[in-house]
Motif scaffolding. Structure first.
Motif, short mmCIF file in Angstrom:
data_model
loop_
_atom_site.label_atom_id
_atom_site.label_comp_id
_atom_site.label_asym_id
_atom_site.label_seq_id
_atom_site.Cartn_x
_atom_site.Cartn_y
_atom_site.Cartn_z
N ASP A 52 0.84 -1.19 0.00
CA ASP A 52 0.00 0.00 0.00
C ASP A 52 0.87 1.24 0.00
OD1 ASP A 52 -2.31 -1.41 -0.11
OD2 ASP A 52 -3.08 -0.79 1.85
N MET A 53 0.42 2.23 -0.73
CA MET A 53 1.13 3.51 -0.74
C MET A 53 0.99 4.14 0.65
SD MET A 53 -0.02 4.89 -4.53
CE MET A 53 -1.79 4.54 -4.37
N PRO A 54 2.09 4.68 1.19
CA PRO A 54 2.00 5.30 2.52
C PRO A 54 1.11 6.54 2.50
CG PRO A 54 4.22 5.57 1.58
CD PRO A 54 3.45 4.70 0.63
N GLU A 56 1.47 9.47 3.30
CA GLU A 56 2.03 10.75 2.84
C GLU A 56 2.31 10.77 1.33
OE1 GLU A 56 3.22 8.77 5.20
OE2 GLU A 56 5.30 8.21 4.79
N SER A 57 1.83 9.76 0.59
CA SER A 57 2.06 9.71 -0.86
C SER A 57 1.36 10.85 -1.60
CB SER A 57 1.53 8.39 -1.44
OG SER A 57 2.17 7.30 -0.83
N ASP A 58 1.90 11.19 -2.75
CA ASP A 58 1.32 12.28 -3.55
C ASP A 58 -0.17 12.05 -3.86
OD1 ASP A 58 1.84 10.15 -5.31
OD2 ASP A 58 3.05 11.33 -6.70
N VAL A 59 -0.54 10.80 -4.13
CA VAL A 59 -1.94 10.53 -4.52
C VAL A 59 -2.94 10.76 -3.40
CG1 VAL A 59 -1.39 8.87 -6.35
CG2 VAL A 59 -1.64 8.07 -3.99
N PHE A 60 -2.44 10.83 -2.16
CA PHE A 60 -3.35 11.01 -1.02
C PHE A 60 -3.36 12.45 -0.50
CE2 PHE A 60 -2.06 6.40 0.10
CZ PHE A 60 -3.04 5.87 -0.72
N SER A 181 -2.64 0.22 -3.39
CA SER A 181 -1.22 -0.14 -3.46
C SER A 181 -0.56 0.59 -4.62
CB SER A 181 -1.08 -1.66 -3.65
OG SER A 181 -1.51 -2.01 -4.93
N TYR A 182 0.76 0.46 -4.70
CA TYR A 182 1.46 1.04 -5.86
C TYR A 182 0.89 0.48 -7.15
CZ TYR A 182 4.86 3.05 -2.64
OH TYR A 182 5.44 3.79 -1.65
N ASP A 183 0.47 -0.78 -7.14
CA ASP A 183 -0.10 -1.36 -8.35
C ASP A 183 -1.51 -0.83 -8.64
OD1 ASP A 183 2.01 -2.92 -9.31
OD2 ASP A 183 1.64 -4.45 -7.80
N SER A 184 -2.24 -0.47 -7.58
CA SER A 184 -3.54 0.16 -7.80
C SER A 184 -3.36 1.44 -8.61
CB SER A 184 -4.20 0.53 -6.47
OG SER A 184 -4.11 -0.51 -5.53
N ASN A 185 -2.31 2.17 -8.25
CA ASN A 185 -2.03 3.43 -8.96
C ASN A 185 -1.68 3.16 -10.42
OD1 ASN A 185 -1.75 6.25 -9.00
ND2 ASN A 185 0.47 6.13 -8.63
N LYS A 186 -0.97 2.05 -10.67
CA LYS A 186 -0.64 1.71 -12.06
C LYS A 186 -1.90 1.32 -12.82
CE LYS A 186 4.12 0.23 -11.37
NZ LYS A 186 4.78 -0.93 -10.74
N LEU A 188 -4.97 2.34 -12.29
CA LEU A 188 -5.76 3.55 -12.59
C LEU A 188 -5.10 4.36 -13.71
CD1 LEU A 188 -8.21 5.28 -11.95
CD2 LEU A 188 -6.90 6.37 -10.11
N THR A 189 -3.78 4.44 -13.67
CA THR A 189 -3.06 5.19 -14.71
C THR A 189 -3.27 4.53 -16.08
OG1 THR A 189 -1.44 5.90 -13.09
CG2 THR A 189 -0.80 6.08 -15.40
N HIS A 190 -3.23 3.21 -16.13
CA HIS A 190 -3.47 2.51 -17.40
C HIS A 190 -4.88 2.79 -17.91
CE1 HIS A 190 -0.07 0.02 -18.61
NE2 HIS A 190 0.28 0.12 -17.34
N GLU A 229 -10.00 10.38 -6.83
CA GLU A 229 -10.68 11.62 -7.24
C GLU A 229 -10.28 12.07 -8.64
OE1 GLU A 229 -11.19 15.57 -4.75
OE2 GLU A 229 -9.57 15.82 -6.20
N ARG A 230 -9.04 11.85 -9.02
CA ARG A 230 -8.58 12.32 -10.32
C ARG A 230 -9.40 11.72 -11.47
NH1 ARG A 230 -3.33 8.56 -9.55
NH2 ARG A 230 -3.46 7.30 -11.45
N SER A 231 -10.10 10.61 -11.23
CA SER A 231 -11.03 10.08 -12.23
C SER A 231 -12.49 10.26 -11.79
CB SER A 231 -10.77 8.59 -12.48
OG SER A 231 -11.70 8.07 -13.40
C1 NAG Z 1 0.72 7.49 -9.06
O1 NAG Z 1 0.60 7.63 -10.45
C2 NAG Z 1 0.68 8.98 -10.89
C3 NAG Z 1 0.38 9.00 -12.38
O2 NAG Z 1 1.11 8.04 -13.04
C4 NAG Z 1 2.06 9.53 -10.54
O3 NAG Z 1 2.13 10.88 -10.92
C5 NAG Z 1 2.27 9.41 -9.05
O4 NAG Z 1 3.55 9.86 -8.71
C6 NAG Z 1 2.08 7.97 -8.59
N1 NAG Z 1 2.19 7.90 -7.14
C7 NAG Z 1 2.67 6.82 -6.47
C8 NAG Z 1 2.76 6.95 -5.00
O5 NAG Z 1 3.00 5.78 -7.03
#
Ligand code: NAG
Ligand code: NAG
Length: 256
Positions: A52-54, A56-60, A181-186, A188-190, A229-231
């Protein structure tokens, strides 16, 4: 409706179940004709447990400003596609329940009034959760909307679907077991980068996996809401609940 393919993990609470989530695009077609649009992405999320992304990650990140609306998301608000439910959370005080909205190329702003709720779970207390339905929208039209009217305003947009009928194309994304998780972010990005642009997401259950945390730490619902939220602020996600949405924890709360 013809789905091009579907892969989802069994929604067990195992780490493997959490790690697998595949977004697949389906095309809604003329009811009489099934058409195979092919595989739209070669991406397959890896099966191994991911982390899981901590917090303090950018996405949170919490949006700046006093009482700024966060976790903004929309979903379909009626049966024909002329209504949208806008939801958001404020943390400092309830603030305004209103949504200001207007059509692209029009400066006649309308205002709709929603309601606010809160809840507690064990020792967690939620922020102020707002829901506001806006109706009588025009089909196939871009609208802008603003929330946080009394304090920090935030502006988003969405496009309403076309009127239902034969030969009306519409593209759904299909996502399940997303997690944070980091993969959840991937994943969503895909989905976001797919050239076949999804216009709405059918979410097949298991959203935040907050229930994997001690006391089902509902702070992980808030972080998840900020992550997607970004989506979710820009296109309707249409939800179904999975087993991870059942907060069954008889040791800490008597009613799930
Ligand atoms: C999540 O994905 C976005 C878009 O690809 C990226 O800008 C961001 O840094 C990523 N964050 C983490 C914690 O993986
Ligand atoms: C809730 O309780 C857990 C331990 O039982 C603690 O770690 C956590 O900080 C508490 N949260 C709040 C908001 O009090």
């Amino acid at each position: 409706m013809g789905f091009l393919g579907l892969s989802s993990s069994s929604s067990s609470s195992s780490s493997a179940g959490m790690a697998v989530a595949v977004a697949v695009l389906g095309l809604v077609l003329n009811a009489a004709v099934l058409c195979n649009g092919g595989i739209t992405s070669a991406f397959v999320r890896k099966v191994e447990k991911s982390f899981d992304m901590p917090l303090e990650s950018d996405v949170f990140r919490v949006p700046p400003g006093y009482n700024a609306p966060q976790q903004v998301h929309i979903t379909q608000g009626d049966h024909v596609g002329k209504g949208v439910i806008v939801s958001w959370v404020t943390m400092d005080e309830p603030g305004s329940n209103a949504v200001l909205y207007w059509r692209e190329n029009s400066n006649r702003k309308k205002q709709a009034e929603g309601k606010v709720v809160t809840y507690t779970f064990h020792n967690y207390t939620s922020g102020y959760i707002h829901h506001c339905t806006i109706g009588n929208l025009k089909f196939n039209t871009k609208y802008y909307y603003e929330v946080g009217l009394e304090h920090t305003m935030r502006k988003f947009w969405f496009v309403t679907p076309p009127e239902v009928g034969p030969d009306v194309p519409y593209t759904f994304g299909l996502i399940g077991d997303l997690g944070q998780s980091y993969d959840s972010n991937k994943t969503l990005t895909h989905y976001e980068l797919n050239p076949v642009k999804g216009k709405a997401v059918l979410f097949v259950g298991d959203l935040s996996y907050a229930d994997n945390y001690p006391n089902h730490d509902n702070v992980r619902w808030d972080s998840w809401g900020r992550f997607v939220e970004r989506s979710t602020a820009y296109q309707p996600w249409i939800w179904t609940a999975g087993n991870h949405e059942i907060d069954f924890a008889p040791d800490i709360v008597s009613i799930p």
